[in-house]
Write a protein that holds these residues in place. Structure first.
Motif, PDB file in Angstrom:
ATOM      1  N   ARG A  31       0.846  -1.190   0.000  1.00  8.47           N
ATOM      2  CA  ARG A  31       0.000   0.000   0.000  1.00  8.47           C
ATOM      3  C   ARG A  31       0.879   1.237   0.000  1.00  8.47           C
ATOM      4  N   TYR A  33       0.919   5.557  -0.957  1.00  2.00           N
ATOM      5  CA  TYR A  33       0.065   6.728  -1.143  1.00  2.00           C
ATOM      6  C   TYR A  33       0.924   7.909  -1.602  1.00  2.00           C
ATOM      7  N   TYR A  35       0.730  12.159  -1.774  1.00  3.04           N
ATOM      8  CA  TYR A  35       0.024  13.347  -1.328  1.00  3.04           C
ATOM      9  C   TYR A  35       0.686  14.580  -1.945  1.00  3.04           C
ATOM     10  N   SER A  42      -2.366  22.371   3.735  1.00  4.04           N
ATOM     11  CA  SER A  42      -2.370  21.018   4.249  1.00  4.04           C
ATOM     12  C   SER A  42      -2.069  20.012   3.136  1.00  4.04           C
ATOM     13  N   LEU A  43      -2.108  18.742   3.461  1.00  2.00           N
ATOM     14  CA  LEU A  43      -1.832  17.685   2.486  1.00  2.00           C
ATOM     15  C   LEU A  43      -3.143  17.171   1.898  1.00  2.00           C
ATOM     16  N   VAL A  48      -3.763   6.426  -4.499  1.00  2.00           N
ATOM     17  CA  VAL A  48      -3.639   5.279  -3.616  1.00  2.00           C
ATOM     18  C   VAL A  48      -3.276   4.085  -4.492  1.00  2.00           C
ATOM     19  N   LEU A  50      -2.445   0.050  -4.474  1.00  2.00           N
ATOM     20  CA  LEU A  50      -2.715  -1.044  -3.549  1.00  2.00           C
ATOM     21  C   LEU A  50      -2.136  -2.389  -3.945  1.00  2.00           C
TER      22      LEU A  50
ATOM     23  N   TYR B  31     -10.001   6.317  13.687  1.00  2.00           N
ATOM     24  CA  TYR B  31      -8.567   6.560  13.754  1.00  2.00           C
ATOM     25  C   TYR B  31      -8.258   8.044  13.596  1.00  2.00           C
ATOM     26  N   TYR B  33      -4.784  10.990  14.145  1.00  2.00           N
ATOM     27  CA  TYR B  33      -3.329  11.067  14.207  1.00  2.00           C
ATOM     28  C   TYR B  33      -2.889  12.504  14.470  1.00  2.00           C
ATOM     29  N   LEU B  45       5.104  10.927  12.925  1.00  3.27           N
ATOM     30  CA  LEU B  45       3.933  10.599  13.731  1.00  3.27           C
ATOM     31  C   LEU B  45       4.241  10.784  15.209  1.00  3.27           C
ATOM     32  N   TYR B  48      -1.190   8.512  17.990  1.00  2.00           N
ATOM     33  CA  TYR B  48      -2.372   8.161  17.240  1.00  2.00           C
ATOM     34  C   TYR B  48      -3.408   7.551  18.179  1.00  2.00           C
ATOM     35  N   VAL B  50      -6.960   4.863  18.061  1.00  2.00           N
ATOM     36  CA  VAL B  50      -7.794   3.955  17.260  1.00  2.00           C
ATOM     37  C   VAL B  50      -9.267   4.059  17.644  1.00  2.00           C
ATOM     38  N   ARG B  94      -8.747   9.102   9.699  1.00  3.35           N
ATOM     39  CA  ARG B  94      -8.572   8.087   8.662  1.00  3.35           C
ATOM     40  C   ARG B  94      -9.855   7.318   8.426  1.00  3.35           C
ATOM     41  N   SER B  99     -11.541  -0.934  -0.818  1.00  6.77           N
ATOM     42  CA  SER B  99     -10.370  -1.620  -1.358  1.00  6.77           C
ATOM     43  C   SER B  99      -9.357  -1.974  -0.278  1.00  6.77           C
ATOM     44  N   GLY B 100      -9.547  -1.448   0.909  1.00 11.49           N
ATOM     45  CA  GLY B 100      -8.602  -1.669   1.994  1.00 11.49           C
ATOM     46  C   GLY B 100      -7.620  -0.530   2.183  1.00 11.49           C
ATOM     47  N   ALA B 101      -7.677   0.461   1.328  1.00 13.79           N
ATOM     48  CA  ALA B 101      -6.772   1.598   1.450  1.00 13.79           C
ATOM     49  C   ALA B 101      -7.155   2.458   2.641  1.00 13.79           C
ATOM     50  N   ASN B 102      -6.134   3.003   3.287  1.00 12.21           N
ATOM     51  CA  ASN B 102      -6.343   3.911   4.415  1.00 12.21           C
ATOM     52  C   ASN B 102      -6.143   5.335   3.929  1.00 12.21           C
ATOM     53  N   VAL B 103      -7.202   6.086   3.850  1.00  7.34           N
ATOM     54  CA  VAL B 103      -7.145   7.437   3.308  1.00  7.34           C
ATOM     55  C   VAL B 103      -7.212   8.432   4.452  1.00  7.34           C
ATOM     56  N   LEU B 104      -6.191   9.283   4.544  1.00  3.78           N
ATOM     57  CA  LEU B 104      -6.142  10.292   5.602  1.00  3.78           C
ATOM     58  C   LEU B 104      -6.722  11.609   5.113  1.00  3.78           C
ATOM     59  N   PHE B 106      -6.486  15.494   6.314  1.00  2.00           N
ATOM     60  CA  PHE B 106      -5.680  16.334   7.193  1.00  2.00           C
ATOM     61  C   PHE B 106      -6.392  17.630   7.525  1.00  2.00           C
TER      62      PHE B 106
END
Lengths: 114, 115
Positions: A31, A33, A35, A42-43, A48, A50, B31, B33, B45, B48, B50, B94, B99-104, B106
């Motif tokens: 995985r 990413y 940005y 900000s970001l 993405v 995968l 989640y 952070y 980091l 964080y 959960v 987050r 799809s399982g992706a972790n999208v942050l 901010f």
């Protein structure tokens, strides 16, 4: 410890030229990413990726992932001034058993000049 | 839908002072952070969480504390501020997509200067 390395860290391009930013990471991960950060902002999430061989494109930017080589690339085609920003790649890490914490590279500051 | 809101945007502290950076999200994300960004160093980091009541250390937790009493709020406290804590601080939340992706997502960032 997961390390994420980008190069170059600074990139000055002329409009209309092509270039590639590289992102290497040190441990197994599927995985990745990308940005974008504008100065003083900000970001924002760009891509993405995968799985091995994943390719994503938006406008003049195309990102790809090779998990075997632990390498992602961000390719810029026919650069324009609006692409000037800092680009970060990030990889999922595993802290304290909790996955999904991203480790970021140092960023590539892109400046596109007329 | 405000997303992730941080306050203050700017702050100057004297060495030894304490302060809290506020972070609120309205997306019901579990989640959250805190990262710090130093010039040329990317994001590191700090802490964080959960979910409400659960927090853990990241890469650079020394000099900071956090709490998570609600899903929405994740404040970062600096005790005895030091010049090394001069930085831009980003809060993020987050979501995990199908799809399982972790999208942050901010926040806008908080620029802190310790003199």
């Amino acid at each position: 410890e997961l390390k994420v390395e980008q190069n170059p860290l600074f990139l000055s391009m002329q409009e209309g030229k092509n270039y590639t930013i590289y992102c290497n990471y040190s441990t197994t991960s599927d995985r990745l990413y990308w940005y974008r950060q504008d100065p003083g902002k900000s970001l924002e999430s760009l891509f993405v990726l995968l799985s091995n061989g994943a390719v994503k494109q938006e406008g003049r930017l195309m990102a790809s992932l090779d998990t075997k080589a632990r390498l992602s690339t961000l390719h810029i085609t026919a650069a324009v001034h609006d692409l000037s920003a800092t680009y970060f790649c990030a990889v999922d890490a595993n802290y304290g058993g909790s996955q999904g914490n991203l480790i970021f590279g140092k960023g590539t500051k892109l400046s596109v000049k007329p | 839908n405000a997303g992730v809101t941080q306050t203050p945007k700017f702050r100057i502290l004297k060495i030894g002072q304490s302060m809290t950076l506020q972070c609120t999200q309205d997306m019901n994300h579990n989640y959250m952070y805190w990262y710090r960004q130093d010039p040329g160093m990317g994001l590191k980091l700090i802490y964080y969480s959960v979910g409400a009541g659960i927090t853990d250390k990241g890469e650079v937790p020394n000099g900071y504390n956090v709490s998570r009493s609600t899903t929405e709020d994740f404040p970062l406290r600096l005790e005895l501020a030091a010049p090394s804590q001069t930085s831009v601080y980003f809060c993020a939340s987050r979501r995990t997509v199908s799809s399982g992706a972790n999208v942050l997502t901010f926040g806008a960032g908080s620029r802190l200067t310790v003199l």
